[in-house]
Structure formats: structure tokens, C-alpha cells
Design a protein around this motif. Structure first.
Motif: not given
Length: 143
Positions: A114-120, A125-128
Motif C-alpha cells: 500500500v505504501a509503495t503504491e502511494l509513494d509512486k 516511479a523513480n524519486p532518487t
């Protein structure tokens, strides 16, 4: 509206972005029966629990950036729900070691998804670059 006063402050926007992210995380974790704080503590306990020795309650609190007293209460509740165990350290009975149960690991995996999807959604997709900037800012708290 121009970027003057507080609107010119990156800290102002960081604060509001964090509030928006946390509110959305809360909404998305609710069906799993978790709050963001519970998730952060479960996730920290799981991550740190990959070491040879189970982490202490204090180590979990520090990793999650949580207050010790609040961590104690939340971990007690998670223990009562069967999501983790807290056992006295054999060398120091005042220290509690924390381990996820199988149910806790399963729920944590779902919450991480859930958190990974929200982060995207929030950060792409690549918030380096953003991750590096936020890490640099957060390290001021750890000094």
C-alpha cells in the motif's frame, strides 16, 4: 497568488506535503486495521528483525522516528493483536526485544505494498533525487 511569506518557504511546503502524504496513507491503511504509526513501527521491527538478534523496543522507536512512550503503548497493542511479540532480553530484563509474528509479517507485507503504491503516486516511479534530498534533511534530526 505569489510565492511570498510562508509560500516562499520550502519548509512550509514540506510540512504540507508530509501532512497530505500521511493523511492519504492513513486512508489507505485503514482497511488493513493499521494506522500510519502502527505501520511505521511494524515495518521498522520487521526491517531491523532481519538481523541476527531481534531489535529492542528502543531501536524500533529510533528507526521509526517515534517517541519511546508512544512506541511502548503502540507495540503493546500490536502484541495484544498477535502481530508481534515483546520479550525481555536475557541479559537485561528491562530491555524488550521485538519480533513480528507470522501474522505481523503478512500484514506488514500488505501495508508495504500500500505504501509503495502511494509513494509512486506522490513521488513518481523513480524519486532518487527527492529521496536523497529528504534523507539529507532528515539527517539533521539524527545529529
Amino acid at each position: 497568488m505569489t510565492d511570498e511569506g510562508p509560500l516562499a518557504s520550502p519548509g512550509f511546503w514540506l510540512h504540507h506535503a508530509a501532512l497530505a502524504w500521511r493523511a492519504e496513507l492513513d486512508t489507505r491503511l485503514r482497511p488493513l486495521g493499521l494506522t500510519p504509526t502502527q505501520f511505521m513501527l511494524l515495518g521498522s521491527a520487521g526491517w531491523l528483525g532481519q538481523q541476527a538478534v531481534a531489535p529492542t523496543q528502543q531501536e524500533v522507536a529510533e528507526h521509526a522516528g517515534a517517541d519511546r512512550m508512544m512506541t511502548s503503548k503502540v507495540l503493546r497493542d500490536l502484541d495484544e493483536r498477535g502481530l508481534l511479540t515483546r520479550q525481555a532480553d536475557p541479559d537485561d530484563g528491562r530491555v524488550l526485544r521485538v519480533q513480528l509474528t507470522p501474522a505481523g509479517r503478512d500484514l506488514t507485507k500488505k501495508a508495504i505494498a500500500v505504501a509503495t503504491e502511494l509513494d509512486k503516486i506522490f513521488f513518481g516511479a523513480n524519486p532518487t533525487s527527492l529521496r536523497a534530498t529528504l534523507r539529507r534533511i532528515a539527517q539533521h534530526r539524527l545529529i
